[in-house]
Structure formats: structure tokens, C-alpha cells
Enzyme design. Structure first.
Site, PDB file in Angstrom:
ATOM      1  N   ASN A   9     -14.153  22.264 -16.927  1.00  0.00           N
ATOM      2  CA  ASN A   9     -12.722  22.108 -17.206  1.00  0.00           C
ATOM      3  C   ASN A   9     -12.119  23.506 -17.355  1.00  0.00           C
ATOM      4  OD1 ASN A   9     -10.190  21.573 -18.214  1.00  0.00           O
ATOM      5  ND2 ASN A   9     -10.893  20.756 -20.180  1.00  0.00           N
ATOM      6  N   LYS A  11      -9.053  24.381 -17.714  1.00  0.00           N
ATOM      7  CA  LYS A  11      -7.850  24.463 -18.567  1.00  0.00           C
ATOM      8  C   LYS A  11      -6.777  25.308 -17.847  1.00  0.00           C
ATOM      9  CE  LYS A  11     -10.821  23.643 -22.439  1.00  0.00           C
ATOM     10  NZ  LYS A  11     -11.073  23.751 -23.862  1.00  0.00           N
ATOM     11  N   HIS A 108      -7.851  14.578 -23.115  1.00  0.00           N
ATOM     12  CA  HIS A 108      -8.494  15.769 -23.679  1.00  0.00           C
ATOM     13  C   HIS A 108      -7.838  16.095 -25.018  1.00  0.00           C
ATOM     14  CE1 HIS A 108      -9.633  19.931 -24.313  1.00  0.00           C
ATOM     15  NE2 HIS A 108     -10.678  19.661 -23.546  1.00  0.00           N
ATOM     16  N   GLU A 110      -6.846  18.710 -26.302  1.00  0.00           N
ATOM     17  CA  GLU A 110      -5.674  19.588 -26.242  1.00  0.00           C
ATOM     18  C   GLU A 110      -4.427  18.801 -25.817  1.00  0.00           C
ATOM     19  OE1 GLU A 110      -7.604  22.575 -23.838  1.00  0.00           O
ATOM     20  OE2 GLU A 110      -8.899  22.960 -25.562  1.00  0.00           O
ATOM     21  N   GLU A 181     -16.019  14.729 -27.017  1.00  0.00           N
ATOM     22  CA  GLU A 181     -15.705  16.128 -27.285  1.00  0.00           C
ATOM     23  C   GLU A 181     -15.176  16.259 -28.716  1.00  0.00           C
ATOM     24  OE1 GLU A 181     -15.156  18.480 -23.409  1.00  0.00           O
ATOM     25  OE2 GLU A 181     -13.204  17.957 -24.207  1.00  0.00           O
ATOM     26  N   GLY A 187     -14.141  25.217 -27.885  1.00  0.00           N
ATOM     27  CA  GLY A 187     -13.676  26.612 -27.869  1.00  0.00           C
ATOM     28  C   GLY A 187     -14.029  27.389 -29.121  1.00  0.00           C
ATOM     29  N   SER A 227     -18.147  23.817 -26.569  1.00  0.00           N
ATOM     30  CA  SER A 227     -18.986  25.022 -26.680  1.00  0.00           C
ATOM     31  C   SER A 227     -20.344  24.883 -25.995  1.00  0.00           C
ATOM     32  CB  SER A 227     -19.157  25.440 -28.146  1.00  0.00           C
ATOM     33  OG  SER A 227     -17.901  25.792 -28.696  1.00  0.00           O
TER      34      SER A 227
END
Ligand code: PGA
Length: 273
Positions: A9, A11, A108, A110, A181, A187, A227
Site C-alpha cells: 500500500n 499511500k 483503511h 487512515e 491492521e 507506521g 509495520s
């Protein structure tokens, strides 16, 4: 055996030129590196799947080379549920298809947390994606506060049941990939331990079994994301309930992405000459 998926991904990284450049390098790895060739055989043998998710403006460039379609699946990172019309700034499912996408990432963290996407909105996106014959990679996961409050199962249950409630068992097992996730691992450099990842994926499988039956749950592919690195990918994938990986930061660099692929090609193919 469930087909293993390794997905990157990207991003909000890599414009069209960089995306084309990356896919070309990845294609070269598949044809000229020894383990790359095993990976390619594993893809042909239906045991392995490699996906990249560039930003929407770079999808066509990434999917551009004809060969790419066969060995590298292209995923979008988001989509709107209406098929066309006055929705300034949005991108539709037919556009994704035209750009060469097989998959779209939905939900996701985010999108959920920075852009406020709700369970209701995600259900609409999920249904219109399935109706358009694009395959969703549907993300779920709890925040650190939710985990510490012992709410992991409840949060996963809510995210899954609200999105999947109107689906059939065949659609769930044949068309959907779920990505677990945990928000606290994305991250941050603090991946879930392989045991925690496996346990959460088992919870998800249990939820699917309750809603759609054991056989759907067993066929469902569940990825872990958060991660993931060259160092932890093998341990995460060694767990029973983890069928693949969704990789952010470590998928941006061709060397680390191909190192992860080299470590995750199913063993039987790695040994082949
Ligand atoms: P990360 O991101 O690997 O950089 O933690 C994973 C993701 O958000 O999909």
C-alpha cells in the site's frame, strides 16, 4: 491451500513516473532474479499473489505494461460508491477498471480516522465494489485505546458485521480479502507480535464462521498489516490464520519489497529449480 497475498500500500507516495519505474523493476526481478523466478512460478501455480496499490493518479502508469497484469495485481486505495456523476474529486469503479485495477482497498484506518469514513459509508462502497466485479481488500482494526480497554473483539465484530451483513457466503469467501491492521501498529515501527496478529485474525475468522459458516471462513484470505518489515514478515506469515501481508512503508522501496517477496514465496516453489 489458500493463495498467499503480499500487497504493498503506497499511500500518498509515487507519482506516475515513479510508479512505472517501480513496476518495471519489479518485473525485472520476476524475470532475472533466481528467487524472483520462483515467485513468478508460484504466481502461475496459483499459490502466490503480488499486489501493489499506487495512488489513483498513478494506477494507469503502474498497470501500463501489458506483462504487469499477469504477475502484479493492481489495487486502488479508495473508491466512491456511485458509478458516475456530480461528485467532485471522487473516482468511480468503472474508472478503476479502465485503469487496470483488480482490487480496491476499503476501510483503511487512515480513511476511517483521518477522513471520517463510517461503517455505513464503507458498506455502500463494499457493495458497489462487489457489484462492479472489483475485489475488495477490506481493512479492519482497533486503536490502542480500544485494545487496552479489552475491546478488540467488539470493534472487529462491529466493523465486520456492519459491512458484511447483506452478503452471501460465496461472495465472502471468493471475492473478499480482509486485512487486519491494528491502528497502533500502522507506521509506528511496532508491529503486532505474530501471536497477537494470529489471534486477531482468528477472531475475524470466527466472526465470518458465525455469519457465513465454517467453510467460507476457512477459504477467506486474511492479511496482517502494520509495520511489516523484511525482519518480521516470515514469522507473521508462519501463523495459521495469517494468509498474507499488507505492507505500507516497506513496500515503497524496491529492495525491501523484493526482499519481503523473496522471504514469503511459498516454500515448495522456493525450492524448485
Ligand atoms: P505500515 O502501513 O506498513 O507503514 O505500517 C501498513 C498499512 O497502513 O497498510
Amino acid at each position: 491451500m489458500v493463495k498467499r497475498m503480499i500487497a504493498g500500500n503506497w499511500k500518498m507516495n509515487k507519482g506516475p513516473m515513479e510508479a512505472a519505474n517501480f513496476t518495471e523493476k519489479l518485473e525485472n526481478w520476476f524475470s532475472s532474479d533466481e528467487i524472483g523466478r520462483f515467485a513468478s512460478q508460484a504466481i502461475e501455480g496459483d499459490a502466490f499473489e503480488v499486489v501493489i496499490a499506487p495512488p489513483s493518479i498513478s494506477l494507469s502508469a503502474a498497470a501500463g505494461a501489458k506483462r504487469v497484469e499477469q504477475r502484479i495485481g493492481i489495487a486502488a486505495q479508495n473508491v466512491f460508491y456511485e458509478l458516475k456523476g456530480a461528485f467532485t474529486g471522487e473516482i468511480s469503479l468503472p474508472m478503476l477498471k479502465e485503469a487496470g485495477c483488480k482490487y480496491v482497498i476499503l476501510g483503511h484506518s487512515e480513511r476511517r480516522h483521518i477522513f471520517g469514513e463510517s461503517d455505513e459509508l464503507l458498506q455502500k462502497k463494499l457493495i458497489s465494489t462487489l457489484e462492479s466485479d472489483i475485489l475488495p481488500i477490506f481493512c479492519v482494526g482497533e486503536t490502542l485505546a480500544q485494545r487496552e480497554a479489552g475491546q478488540m473483539e467488539k470493534v472487529l465484530g462491529q466493523q465486520i458485521s456492519s459491512a458484511f451483513s447483506s452478503l452471501t457466503s460465496d461472495v465472502v469467501s471468493d471475492m473478499i480479502v480482509v486485512a487486519y491492521e491494528p491502528v497502533w501498529a500502522i507506521g509506528t515501527g511496532k508491529a503486532a507480535s505474530e501471536k497477537d496478529a494470529d489471534q486477531a485474525c482468528e477472531v475475524i475468522r470466527g466472526l465470518i464462521a458465525d455469519m457465513f459458516g465454517r467453510s467460507s471462513a476457512e477459504k477467506l484470505r486474511i492479511l496482517y498489516g502494520g509495520s511489516v518489515s523484511v525482519d518480521n514478515c516470515s514469522e507473521l506469515l508462519s501463523m495459521n490464520n495469517v494468509n498474507g501481508l499488507l505492507i505500507g512503508g516497506a513496500s515503497l522501496d524496491i529492495d525491501s519489497f523484493t526482499k519481503i517477496l523473496a522471504k514469503t514465496v511459498p516454500g515448495s516453489f522456493r525450492a524448485k529449480k
